[in-house]
Scaffold this active site. Structure first.
Site, PDB file in Angstrom:
ATOM      1  N   HIS A  55      27.290 -83.397  60.439  1.00 37.69           N
ATOM      2  CA  HIS A  55      26.385 -82.380  60.975  1.00 37.69           C
ATOM      3  C   HIS A  55      25.668 -81.648  59.848  1.00 37.69           C
ATOM      4  CE1 HIS A  55      27.088 -82.515  65.225  1.00 37.69           C
ATOM      5  NE2 HIS A  55      28.387 -82.282  65.123  1.00 37.69           N
ATOM      6  N   CYS A 129      21.009 -85.146  60.725  1.00 34.31           N
ATOM      7  CA  CYS A 129      19.791 -84.841  61.473  1.00 34.31           C
ATOM      8  C   CYS A 129      18.793 -84.075  60.614  1.00 34.31           C
ATOM      9  CB  CYS A 129      20.124 -84.012  62.706  1.00 34.31           C
ATOM     10  SG  CYS A 129      21.127 -84.907  63.908  1.00 34.31           S
ATOM     11  N   ARG A 138      16.381 -88.593  61.393  1.00 34.14           N
ATOM     12  CA  ARG A 138      17.547 -88.683  60.506  1.00 34.14           C
ATOM     13  C   ARG A 138      17.093 -88.653  59.055  1.00 34.14           C
ATOM     14  NH1 ARG A 138      18.986 -87.599  64.628  1.00 34.14           N
ATOM     15  NH2 ARG A 138      20.522 -88.568  65.993  1.00 34.14           N
TER      16      ARG A 138
END
Length: 153
Positions: A55, A129, A138
């Site tokens: 993340h 991300c 991405r």
């Protein structure tokens, strides 16, 4: 097991140390703050591509500053008494979430021609991300294996 760490990924330039678990499922792995190893990709040190997701925002945001990595930066993976040292060689600032070429054994973008590698080797791929606070695209960082040392050496 999917919800247990089996190694540690370290990025000295970012002051980062994050546990690595098997899988990239949000609830079972990524949302627990782990970096997740893409199933079917190589393990550290092996020929092929050790591909890891994390993340960028929320859940510990281990890859928050992945965009700050540059060619020549080191990425370390500690696993079973060994340290695998990779050196960042290429960065793909933006590609589609479905660009599975970036985690192929010889990683190269299927969306952005000319991005990635052409020869067989031992690679690491870090994905997250981008832009921040979205999952539209991405960001991909690639590196090549520099060396392996045993713990205590």
């Amino acid at each position: 097991m999917r919800d247990e760490a089996y190694g540690v990924l370290r990025i000295p330039r970012l002051g980062l140390a994050v546990p690595v678990a098997e899988g990239v499922e949000r609830r079972a792995v990524l949302d627990k703050g782990y970096a997740g190893h893409y199933p079917g990709t190589a393990q550290p040190g092996a020929e092929g591509n050790f591909a890891v997701a994390g993340h960028r925002n929320t859940h510990g945001e281990p890859f928050r500053y992945l965009n700050r990595l540059r060619e020549g930066d080191e990425v370390l993976v500690d696993l079973r008494g060994r340290r695998y040292t990779y050196v960042v060689g290429k960065v793909l600032a933006e590609t589609s979430p479905g660009d599975v070429g970036v985690i192929a054994p010889v990683p190269r973008s299927a969306v952005r021609p000319g991005s990635g590698y052409e020869a067989v080797g031992s690679y690491i791929t870090l994905t997250t991300c981008t832009p921040e606070y979205t999952s539209t695209y991405r960001l991909v960082v690639w590196g090549t294996l520099k060396g392996v040392v045993s713990a205590g050496r």
